[in-house]
Scaffold this motif. Sequence first.
Motif, PDB file in Angstrom:
ATOM      1  N   ARG A  95     -56.154 100.884  47.740  1.00  0.00           N
ATOM      2  CA  ARG A  95     -55.205 101.987  47.862  1.00  0.00           C
ATOM      3  C   ARG A  95     -55.402 102.702  49.198  1.00  0.00           C
TER       4      ARG A  95
ATOM      5  N   PRO B 183     -50.308 103.577  39.738  1.00  0.00           N
ATOM      6  CA  PRO B 183     -51.299 104.436  40.399  1.00  0.00           C
ATOM      7  C   PRO B 183     -52.099 105.242  39.386  1.00  0.00           C
ATOM      8  N   GLU B 184     -53.052 105.988  39.903  1.00  0.00           N
ATOM      9  CA  GLU B 184     -53.756 106.954  39.057  1.00  0.00           C
ATOM     10  C   GLU B 184     -52.808 108.095  38.730  1.00  0.00           C
ATOM     11  N   LEU B 185     -52.694 108.415  37.466  1.00  0.00           N
ATOM     12  CA  LEU B 185     -51.851 109.541  37.062  1.00  0.00           C
ATOM     13  C   LEU B 185     -52.276 110.021  35.693  1.00  0.00           C
ATOM     14  N   CYS B 186     -51.910 111.262  35.409  1.00  0.00           N
ATOM     15  CA  CYS B 186     -52.128 111.836  34.081  1.00  0.00           C
ATOM     16  C   CYS B 186     -50.861 111.589  33.271  1.00  0.00           C
TER      17      CYS B 186
ATOM     18  N   ARG C  97     -49.118 112.657  39.215  1.00  0.00           N
ATOM     19  CA  ARG C  97     -50.075 112.021  40.108  1.00  0.00           C
ATOM     20  C   ARG C  97     -51.315 112.894  40.251  1.00  0.00           C
ATOM     21  N   THR C  98     -52.460 112.260  40.242  1.00  0.00           N
ATOM     22  CA  THR C  98     -53.700 112.965  40.519  1.00  0.00           C
ATOM     23  C   THR C  98     -54.087 112.711  41.966  1.00  0.00           C
ATOM     24  N   GLY C  99     -55.046 113.469  42.458  1.00  0.00           N
ATOM     25  CA  GLY C  99     -55.504 113.258  43.822  1.00  0.00           C
ATOM     26  C   GLY C  99     -54.992 114.321  44.762  1.00  0.00           C
TER      27      GLY C  99
ATOM     28  N   ARG D 167     -48.952 107.547  49.595  1.00  0.00           N
ATOM     29  CA  ARG D 167     -49.864 106.593  48.976  1.00  0.00           C
ATOM     30  C   ARG D 167     -49.203 105.225  48.937  1.00  0.00           C
TER      31      ARG D 167
END
Length: 395
Positions: free
Chosen positions: A326, A208-211, A238-240, A246
């Motif tokens: 997603r 997933p999108e993450l930093c 996790r970002t968002g 999710r």
Amino acid sequence: MTTLLYLDTFSGISGDMMLGLLVDLGVDLAEIEAELTRLPVSGYRLAQRSEQRHGIGGTRVEVFCEERQPARTWTMIDRMLADSSLDEAIKGAARRIFRRLGEAEAQVHRVELDTVHFHEVGAVDAIVDIVGSTVGLHLLGVEEILCAPLPMSSGLIHGSHGAMPLPAPATLQLLKGQPVRDAASDRELVTPTGAAIASTTARFDAMPELCVDRIGYGVGGWQLEDRPNLLRGILGQRTGVAGLKRDTVTVIECHIDDSSPEWLGSLLERLKAAGARDVSFTQLQMKKNRPGIRLTVVARLHEADALAQLILRESSAIGVRMYDTRRLKLHREPAVVQTALGNAAVKLLYQGETLLRITPEHASCEQLAQSSGRPLPDVYRVVSTAANRHYGLED
């Protein structure tokens, strides 16, 4: 934000690789050892060292048995964990992993769970790997784990029961319903212990999108020629939007202008029965001024190909489009509320811990409308009012 660990399983997963990964991510092995002393298991020692695979460095953690270990059944291991002084979260996670492992072995051997004897997996190294991994995840503060599809090997291996096929029967049993891929290897890249840890603690999905905060590598014992024998873990935030669930699904679409409506109605039912999460028709104006429809199917990643084949077989479509997307979802919980018309089923919709709204279940409202003789819209209002009052959502 949510602390997430992504398991990049390009070379599979085993219990010792998972333990090495967690140490490589920053967990102090001494802290894991201190927690393991809460179990009545002795006659072993842990060792860690830095090693490389294909030039990439990581941490290798090994369990050395220094005394003969007793035979252990699932019942014995579960009772040992239940009676231990481990933190309740650690204890619960370890028991769930061992239960899944025991259930898989019971299914493979066609015996009752209580009679399962762990031969390889019941040895002290498996207990240390599983409990040590749950300790490490707890110490890292991991709130969510995602895992890439696991690589399945082929060929034969030798265990206590003699020659067995790859993937090992227990491994395959543990991964029922989960996405896997061909490993193009004759080595056992995914062990039953590794499969049990992954299938119990993680959800199988794309990264997933993450930093990204930290990257670690757990080192496996073999030197493989075709790939680095490493389990890579990516730890981050996790970002968002916070508080939303999710996942990733596959959307299957096609345009149809020459199928019978009767066929399409049957196709919709067949797709739902085959596991589609959602099926819909949208009216279209197609070439040569023909009215047509767009068929849209939402599928789990590992079921998409089978559903696409069903569309091609059961309709006039000659091709489909497929793409992964997603989703963000509210958490839902079923509930029953008392109303003046009788009990009614509802859905509670949450963002994180916050209850946002309550939705009456149509089938339940329809039954109340029939039994009471009230119009369906009135029943919806009665149920909504009662549910909002009960859960404190009134204005």
